[in-house]
Enzyme design. Structure first.
Site, PDB file in Angstrom:
ATOM      1  N   ALA A   9      13.067   2.663   3.581  1.00 21.47           N
ATOM      2  CA  ALA A   9      12.157   1.524   3.413  1.00 21.47           C
ATOM      3  C   ALA A   9      10.789   1.987   2.942  1.00 21.47           C
ATOM      4  CB  ALA A   9      12.032   0.750   4.728  1.00 21.47           C
ATOM      5  N   ASP A  10      10.302   3.071   3.519  1.00 21.06           N
ATOM      6  CA  ASP A  10       9.003   3.613   3.107  1.00 21.06           C
ATOM      7  C   ASP A  10       9.023   4.042   1.640  1.00 21.06           C
ATOM      8  OD1 ASP A  10       7.415   3.329   5.388  1.00 21.06           O
ATOM      9  OD2 ASP A  10       8.170   5.167   6.278  1.00 21.06           O
ATOM     10  N   MET A  11      10.053   4.778   1.264  1.00 16.25           N
ATOM     11  CA  MET A  11      10.065   5.371  -0.073  1.00 16.25           C
ATOM     12  C   MET A  11      10.330   4.339  -1.162  1.00 16.25           C
ATOM     13  SD  MET A  11      11.802   9.075   0.775  1.00 16.25           S
ATOM     14  CE  MET A  11      11.138   9.931  -0.652  1.00 16.25           C
ATOM     15  N   GLY A  63       7.132   2.616  -1.565  1.00 20.39           N
ATOM     16  CA  GLY A  63       6.214   3.449  -2.330  1.00 20.39           C
ATOM     17  C   GLY A  63       6.410   3.279  -3.828  1.00 20.39           C
TER      18      GLY A  63
END
Length: 396
Positions: free
Chosen positions: A167-169, A172
């Protein structure tokens, strides 16, 4: 010269999604100034593991090629300095809860009033609107809520998270897309914009194929391990010795696959010639392929399949792919010179642009390493003014 030379970005984000995005933009030439808290900075500076010398490997992975300014935004003077830095930027990235930057006097309305060309990207967990807007969120929470975890794992096992901060990447990447889209729009409109980017929305958008099955069939997609819901075979098969090989075959590959595996009867059986039939007979096909692969050495089988034109790929460990000759030739693994650790390995940003210099690959900044230079050269403060700020602990 690099594609984003001349673009100034001020980064108020922390940990992963925002820093990943601004690192991509920095390495393509943008001048990224990271605003951090004196003393501690971005909390990922102390995340494990660490290299010899104390540099966090986590922080190093997402903060290369940037500048760092340490300023105490709990103070009026600190907020004023942060405002003045942001007022000169082309792009601002932040990941505070909705309204958090407004409380600091650094919201979009305040900054766009003095910098109308500013592209202001607010990367929040749940967006600026909606019933969940004030919730805090983390990578695995978004994976869980979005259904990603429910789709991951084997049918007879519990749900599983993705093996990287998915989810973070992916968020990003969308921050970078949003910033670049805003900059391109500014060329024609003459003005910047505020981007409301929800990490939860990003995860929901990635459900395009499971959602399509739900829209078309009314089904609730479930966990299917390494298999594909609409293609057979497309899965990982265990070879002799326990190593795994992923095979993905369409109709044109099917007879070639059967030939390599010695499944001559199955190749000539019309029941298996079309993918729609193999999907229906999934268990029978899977059993035959599993038995055939179990007798073969993975390296030998992979080479035989590729020679026959059948898509196949070894299921590598992380060290295996990092040391793979293709990865090395492509230059994905490189190293920068860290002042505390020396030669430090890292993974390069993947895109290559013809006609430009190679993208940057520089050590992440020490906390506050560029504070004095930016206060002097970009904000025009005198040595006495800068000394007073240091003395009062406003900057570090």
């Amino acid at each position: 010269m690099r594609p984003l030379d001349g673009i100034r970005i001020v980064d108020f984000s922390r940990v992963l999604a925002g820093p990943m995005a601004t690192q991509i933009l920095a390495e393509f030439g943008a001048e990224v100034t990271k605003i951090e808290r004196p003393g501690t900075g971005d909390e990922s500076r102390v995340f494990e593991p660490v290299f010899d010398g104390g540099q966090s490997a986590y922080y190093s992975a997402f903060n290369r090629s940037k500048r760092s300014v340490a300023v105490d935004m709990k103070t009026d003077e600190g907020r004023k300095l942060a405002f003045e830095i942001a007022a000169q930027a082309d792009v601002l990235v932040e990941n505070f809860l909705p309204g958090g930057m407004d409380k600091l006097g650094l919201g979009y309305e305040a900054l766009s009033a003095v910098n109308p060309g500013l592209v202001y990207v607010s990367n929040t967990g749940f967006g600026q609107t909606g019933p969940y807007r004030d919730r805090k969120g983390y990578d695995t929470i978004f994976q869980a809520l979005s259904g990603i975890i429910d789709l991951t794992g084997h049918a007879d096992g519990p749900p599983a998270k993705v093996g990287v901060p998915f989810a973070d990447m992916t968020s990003g990447l969308w921050i970078a897309i949003s910033a670049l889209t805003g900059l391109l729009g500014r060329v024609s409109s003459g003005k910047g914009c505020h981007v409301d980017l929800s990490m939860m929305d990003v995860q929901v958008s990635l459900l395009a194929l499971p959602a399509a099955r739900h829209f078309a069939l009314g089904e609730t997609p479930g966990r299917i391990g390494t298999e594909h819901p609409g293609r057979v075979p497309s899965a990982a098969y265990q070879c002799a010795g326990g190593a795994w090989l992923f095979i993905s075959a369409s109709d044109q590959h099917w007879p070639l696959l059967c030939d390599v595996l010695g499944l001559t009867e199955m190749a000539s059986d019309a029941r298996f010639s079309k993918n729609r039939d193999r999907v229906r007979l999934r268990d029978e096909v899977t059993a035959a392929l599993s038995a055939a692969c179990a007798t073969r050495d993975r390296t030998e089988l992979a080479e035989a399949l590729r020679a026959a034109g059948v898509p196949a790929g070894e299921v590598n460990t992380v060290p295996e792919i990092l040391n793979d000759p293709h990865t090395r030739v492509r230059g994905m693994v490189d190293a920068f010179d860290d002042p505390d650790h020396g030669t430090t390995p890292g993974l390069r940003t993947p895109a290559r642009f013809s006609g430009y210099d190679a993208h940057r690959f520089e050590a992440p900044p020490k906390l506050g390493a560029d504070t004095r230079t930016i206060l002097s050269d970009e904000l025009g403060l005198t040595p006495d003014q800068i000394a007073a700020l240091y003395e009062k602990g406003i900057v570090a």
